[in-house]
Structure formats: structure tokens, C-alpha cells
Design an enzyme around this catalytic site. Structure first.
Site, PDB file in Angstrom:
ATOM      1  CE1 TYR A  28      -3.850   2.259   0.437  1.00  0.00           C
ATOM      2  CE2 TYR A  28      -2.756   3.102   2.401  1.00  0.00           C
ATOM      3  CZ  TYR A  28      -3.762   3.191   1.454  1.00  0.00           C
ATOM      4  OH  TYR A  28      -4.682   4.215   1.529  1.00  0.00           O
ATOM      5  NE  ARG A  70     -10.509   1.381   6.744  1.00  0.00           N
ATOM      6  CZ  ARG A  70     -10.538   2.076   5.613  1.00  0.00           C
ATOM      7  NH1 ARG A  70      -9.621   2.976   5.364  1.00  0.00           N
ATOM      8  NH2 ARG A  70     -11.488   1.872   4.730  1.00  0.00           N
ATOM      9  N   GLY A 112      -1.831  -0.618  23.124  1.00  0.00           N
ATOM     10  CA  GLY A 112      -2.834   0.428  22.868  1.00  0.00           C
ATOM     11  C   GLY A 112      -2.300   1.835  22.999  1.00  0.00           C
TER      12      GLY A 112
END
Ligand code: UDP
Length: 313
Positions: A147, A188, A209
Site C-alpha cells: 500500500y 480498521r 494500545g
């Protein structure tokens, strides 16, 4: 006066379909071209009987000529990490072959040209926040390279058509955007967390996180595109929301907005996952008078009905 005609590659995708709506609102006839690899007819279903709208189901990796156009918006590309990993070769092809074909269509008809690029051009950035002048820190052979390098090539070939053929080009670098019409299963973070929260499943935070993202609501993003499309800027412009969240904070916002009792669990961090991302939007502010208006919590509330319908079928 004759209405201008816009061609939108990827017009059945998340952003492409919202762009089609916006261009119809601006008075364009719109031709959406999509091979439906990751785009969906449901995204443009509401336009089916609109005489100003047309869909060609077609793979732009093949040369095409759909007649005279005034503006080409090149948005075709798998865009989520799950999708572009599943379709790595197709992603590289649409950034290269597909981009040449979209540029050639604009060149043939003397049309303006606008291409969707990405914050992934900055890779795992060493500069924070990211300005357009930053060249990026991209692993050219890692799993995300299909990508990242595809989009970096897209930018290069777009600048070449501008420099060598004087094509009237624009490049937008899109940062994480969310809202209705996102595929629930594209992996996503916002669709994943919304789906999990609404189904009462655990929210899967990858790594600890602490990695950050900055989330822009789709209507803000599209307004930025329209302003850039009308401008005369040929170099890339960041369009994104500069308010930065850790992924853990994002999970907590989703729990608050959905009222879900789901737990937060940890899963392994995917390779080459950027540790931080936040756009510097000084250029968009000064050049386009643009800045986002919708904060994350409000945007999640606006998206709730859509995700609820999608998650509970
Ligand atoms: N992420 C997560 N849980 C999920 C999906 C994603 O923790 O269920 C993380 C992911 O590792 C990344 C961030 O959320 O750090 C944004 O991921 P996304 O796939 O939305 O897009 P990216 O910005 O990485 O292209």
C-alpha cells in the site's frame, strides 16, 4: 451552461461514494468506475435512479475511455490494512497501472486531476506531527509496503504528469477517516471496535494500545477534498483531524458512545504498525481555509445508526 462531468475511480468505495454525493451537490454529472473489489453497490444504491449519476463496473488496471470528462478523481484502491494485505498485488497494480490510466484519461480530455494519497506515505514517522515536507520512514519490503509504496509511486507519477505534461493535478494525503459506509469487516479500528461493542464482544486492542491515530469524520474530510479540488495547489496537502488519541482512548470512546459493557482485551501488534500519526494541517488551514469541525465523540454518535444496522444483521 453544460454541466461538468466528473469521473470517480473507486466511486463505490467508502470515500469514493461520499465524494460522488458531494460532486452531485456541486452540480456535476458523475461517472463512478469501480471493479467492486472492496467497493460495494450498497454505497451508491441511493443514486441508482439519479439521471446525473452513472456506474461502470470496470477494472481500471485495463486502459479505458468513457468519453469526455472535466475532472478525474482517482480514488480506486483497497485502503484498509486487512484489505490491502488480502489484495497486495491488486493494490500495487491500481497504484501503478490504474494510476497511469486515470492520468491518461485526464490528459486526453484536458481534465483536471485529483488523486487520493495517504498518511502511510510517512510510514512509521520520525517526525511528529507530520508535515507535507516530511519524506517518511517506510519499510519498502514489509507487509504494508504493497500500500505505502503503491501510494508513493502514485504521487511520483502524478507529479511527473504535472511536470512533463503540465497536467493540472492535485494530491491529497488522507489521514484515518471514519463514518457511515465503512465496511464492517475491513479490519480498521473504528469499524472493528463499533462492531465488537454493539455485539457485546471483547474490543481487541493490538499491542499495549499506546499507539496513536487522529480520526477525521467523513464529512469534514470530503469538505477538505472539495476545497483542494478547487485550489491551484499541485503539491500534496494533508487532510485529517489533528486531535490525536491512543488506541486505548479510542476504545474507551467507543464504549462510552455505544453504552456497551464489552471488555477491552489485548492482541498482538501487527508488524510495522505505525506508533504515532497526527497530521500537521497548517497548509490546509492557510491555503484552503479548511479545518475539521467534528470531534471523535460527535462523529461516533453520527455513525452509530449505520454501525448498529450493519452490526446487528
Ligand atoms: N487496531 C486495534 N484493534 C483493532 C484494529 C486496529 O488495536 O481491532 C489498531 C491498529 O493496530 C493500529 C490502529 O488501530 O495501530 C489503526 O488501525 P487501522 O487498521 O484502523 O488503520 P491504520 O491507521 O493502521 O492504517
Amino acid at each position: 451552461m453544460k454541466k461538468p462531468r466528473a469521473l470517480v475511480t473507486g466511486g463505490a468505495g467508502f470515500l469514493g461514494s461520499h465524494l460522488c454525493d458531494a460532486l452531485l451537490g456541486e452540480g456535476y454529472f458523475v461517472l463512478a468506475v469501480d471493479n467492486l473489489l472492496t467497493g460495494r453497490l450498497a454505497n451508491i444504491e441511493h443514486l441508482r435512479n439519479d439521471s446525473r449519476f452513472e456506474l461502470q463496473q470496470f477494472d481500471i488496471n485495463q486502459p479505458f475511455d468513457f468519453g469526455n470528462v472535466d475532472y478525474v478523481f482517482h480514488f480506486a484502491c483497497p485502503a484498509s490494512p486487512v484489505d490491502y494485505t488480502a489484495h497486495g498485488i491488486a493494490t500495487l497494480k491500481v497504484g501503478s497501472l490504474g494510476t497511469f490510466h486515470a492520468l491518461d484519461a485526464a490528459l486526453k480530455y484536458g481534465a483536471k486531476y485529483f488523486v487520493s494519497s495517504t498518511s502511510e506515505c510517512y510510514g512509521d514517522p520520525m517526525e511528529h506531527p507530520q508535515k507535507e515536507t516530511y519524506w517518511g520512514n517506510v519499510n519498502p519490503i514489509g507487509p504494508r509496503s504493497v500500500y505505502d509504496e503503491s501510494k508513493r509511486f502514485t504521487e511520483a507519477v502524478t507529479m511527473a504528469y504535472h511536470r512533463y505534461h503540465q497536467l493540472d493535478t492535485r494530491i491529497v494525503r488522507i489521514f484515518n477517516t471514519y463514518g457511515p459506509r465503512m465496511q464492517l469487516n475491513d479490519g480498521r479500528v473504528i469499524p472493528n471496535f463499533m462492531k465488537q461493542a454493539l455485539r457485546g464482544e471483547d474490543l481487541t486492542v493490538y499491542g499495549d494500545g499506546s499507539q496513536t491515530r487522529s480520526f477525521c469524520y467523513v464529512t469534514d474530510e470530503i469538505e477538505g477534498f472539495l476545497r483542494l479540488a478547487k485550489s491551484a495547489e499541485h503539491f500534496p496537502v494533508n487532510i485529517g483531524n489533528p486531535t490525536e488519541f491512543t488506541i486505548l482512548e479510542c476504545a474507551q470512546r467507543v464504549l462510552a458512545v455505544t453504552g456497551s459493557k464489552s471488555k477491552i482485551v489485548r492482541e498482538p501488534l501487527p508488524p510495522d504498525d505505525p506508533k504515532q500519526r497526527r497530521p500537521d494541517i497548517t497548509k490546509a488551514r492557510t491555503l484552503l481555509g479548511w479545518e475539521p469541525k467534528i470531534d471523535l465523540e460527535t462523529g461516533l454518535r453520527f455513525s452509530l445508526d449505520y454501525f448498529r444496522r450493519a452490526a446487528l444483521v
